[in-house]
Design an enzyme around this catalytic site. Sequence first.
Site, PDB file in Angstrom:
ATOM      1  N   LYS A 140       0.873  -1.176   0.000  1.00  0.00           N
ATOM      2  CA  LYS A 140       0.000   0.000   0.000  1.00  0.00           C
ATOM      3  C   LYS A 140       0.907   1.221   0.000  1.00  0.00           C
ATOM      4  O   LYS A 140       1.962   1.206   0.629  1.00  0.00           O
ATOM      5  CB  LYS A 140      -0.868   0.029   1.258  1.00  0.00           C
ATOM      6  CG  LYS A 140      -1.934  -1.050   1.280  1.00  0.00           C
ATOM      7  CD  LYS A 140      -2.809  -0.894   2.496  1.00  0.00           C
ATOM      8  CE  LYS A 140      -3.830  -2.013   2.558  1.00  0.00           C
ATOM      9  NZ  LYS A 140      -4.615  -1.960   3.792  1.00  0.00           N
ATOM     10  N   HIS A 143       0.500   6.011   3.530  1.00  0.00           N
ATOM     11  CA  HIS A 143      -0.629   6.903   3.780  1.00  0.00           C
ATOM     12  C   HIS A 143      -0.219   7.989   4.778  1.00  0.00           C
ATOM     13  O   HIS A 143       0.599   7.759   5.649  1.00  0.00           O
ATOM     14  CB  HIS A 143      -1.786   6.073   4.350  1.00  0.00           C
ATOM     15  CG  HIS A 143      -3.110   6.745   4.240  1.00  0.00           C
ATOM     16  ND1 HIS A 143      -3.541   7.669   5.145  1.00  0.00           N
ATOM     17  CD2 HIS A 143      -4.091   6.635   3.310  1.00  0.00           C
ATOM     18  CE1 HIS A 143      -4.735   8.098   4.796  1.00  0.00           C
ATOM     19  NE2 HIS A 143      -5.099   7.485   3.678  1.00  0.00           N
ATOM     20  N   HIS A 146       0.162   7.410   8.499  1.00  0.00           N
ATOM     21  CA  HIS A 146       1.368   6.826   9.104  1.00  0.00           C
ATOM     22  C   HIS A 146       2.388   7.889   9.491  1.00  0.00           C
ATOM     23  O   HIS A 146       3.389   7.585  10.122  1.00  0.00           O
ATOM     24  CB  HIS A 146       2.025   5.829   8.143  1.00  0.00           C
ATOM     25  CG  HIS A 146       1.245   4.568   7.979  1.00  0.00           C
ATOM     26  ND1 HIS A 146       0.593   4.243   6.818  1.00  0.00           N
ATOM     27  CD2 HIS A 146       0.986   3.570   8.855  1.00  0.00           C
ATOM     28  CE1 HIS A 146      -0.026   3.092   6.980  1.00  0.00           C
ATOM     29  NE2 HIS A 146       0.196   2.666   8.202  1.00  0.00           N
TER      30      HIS A 146
END
Length: 580
Positions: A140, A143, A146
Amino acid sequence: MASFFRRQIAIKLAKTLQQSEEAFLPALTAVPVFKKQHQSSDFKLSLGPLRVNGILPSSGDILLQTEDLASRLKPDSVVESISTGHGVINFTVNRSLLAEKLLEPFGKGKDDQFELNSELFNSLKRGTTLVEYSSPNIAKKFHAGHLRSTIIGNFISNLKQSLGNNVIRMNYLGDWGMQFGLLGAGFNQFGCMEKLKENPLQHLFEVYVKVNKEAELNTDIKQAARDFFRQLEGHESQALSLWQQFREITVKEYQQVYKRLGVHFDVYSGESFHQDQAQEVLQELRSRGLLKTSEKGTGVVDLSPKADMTNICTILRSDGTTLYITRDIAAAIDRKEKHCFDEMIYVTDKSQENHFNQLFQILQALGHSWAQSCRHVPFGLVQGMKTRTGDVVFLEDVLDEARARMLHNMTQSNNTKELENPEDTAEKVGIGALIVQDFKGPLQSDYKFDWDRMLQAQGDTGVFLQYTHARLCSLMQKNEGAEAPTFNPFVLREQTSIVILQHLLRYDEVLYQSANDLQPKHLVNFLLKLCHLVASAHRELPVKGSPQDVAQARLRLFSGARSVLDNGMRILGITPVSKM
């Protein structure tokens, strides 16, 4: 330094009350500087702790006790005057000695060690600290959610290291679990190797979004996901090969973002490392009679005080596959064996508080008393973090936007200096602004992200910290050669000089406070206050045109302020700039 004065006052108190000096050190604190208040005293002694610890009688009128003790203490060459408040004795130290002792290290090339050897830190636990932070899920894009874990964990690691701990920085990747069943099944159906090579994380993100939508409508997809994860747990080569590819791609991409943030890790670990050990944990729980089967057929540990299954923790699915917490138990045991840590700190959002409470309880139930030295640092959510381009916010986009906005602001400003690499400066200032906006309040609070407020040059922002640091660097450069190895502390008599010195007295206390509660707000607010005091000193204490001894003393004061600002920013994870 502050510890010199604290020790001298403690000696005076010890002689008067026939006690050891150490008994008084925790009750002696530097007096905070307030903006619009003329302040004469430098240290205060609170009588409360002395009464609690039996050094003074706990009964009786505290005002009378304060007056009585103050009358028995006499000024000397270090302490110029003694006064009292409600339950507090105030000490004002010799002004020349204050300047001499505090600014002495900045002429000896020990700038980066200022107050880091303070005796205040003697009571702190030293040794090996393992900090687990960032910990995104592989396959992923990184983001923006984080960001908080990454910068908070980096701050804690920097702080612990600067205070003498051996720090192991660990990134524990989410690289296992049912999400990979879903992604594996999704990639087999919607994936494209060409797109994976071109833009790996973007393609995996698109596949994941698509397969999640399909799984809501199609039970076959859900079954395919379960099958793929079972193949992973069974070490089947095709599934493992695809998973390995996803993992390598992701770590490589993440490292680019970490480099921009000035963050590094000593260990990249992950849930996948502990699949086999998770089976050993299950075996250990069975042998101790702790693993029970629920009505749904899942494996659970009963954590309720009365053993009545009112508080259970599920650690095994009904199909026999492990969960996140099973692997977390195995990971903690493995880390203790490998790294022999004295404390372990997990940095995750506050929604995981219950998870970590259960983790620590299960470790204790397994006989691991060191679980008491494990700690969870929770943080709140960032609200409204959006870029101009859309709703899904990836961290790279946020960093790009911070740099672009900062670059725009710098080009609009009349004060901007000629820079060799304006983009690099804008990046460092933008990231510093992100960090300060995040760190100003308590970590557990949610906060509203605000681009405009974050990038203001005035007010309590990261841009103001960087601007002050650059301004001090410029002052030192313009007066290169005017500094001297020794200076006359007697000439630093103006109130503007004194308040900076009084503020610097608090630096070790601020670090001590941050080391105890692991909150960066104490250090952020200390540095912002220092910048406001320096701004006043810039106006009121000119170096150019002053007599030589005055110029040298003022340069030493500004040099000390710059050094503390530099060190404090680096602990926060901000790279100071010397021009902007």
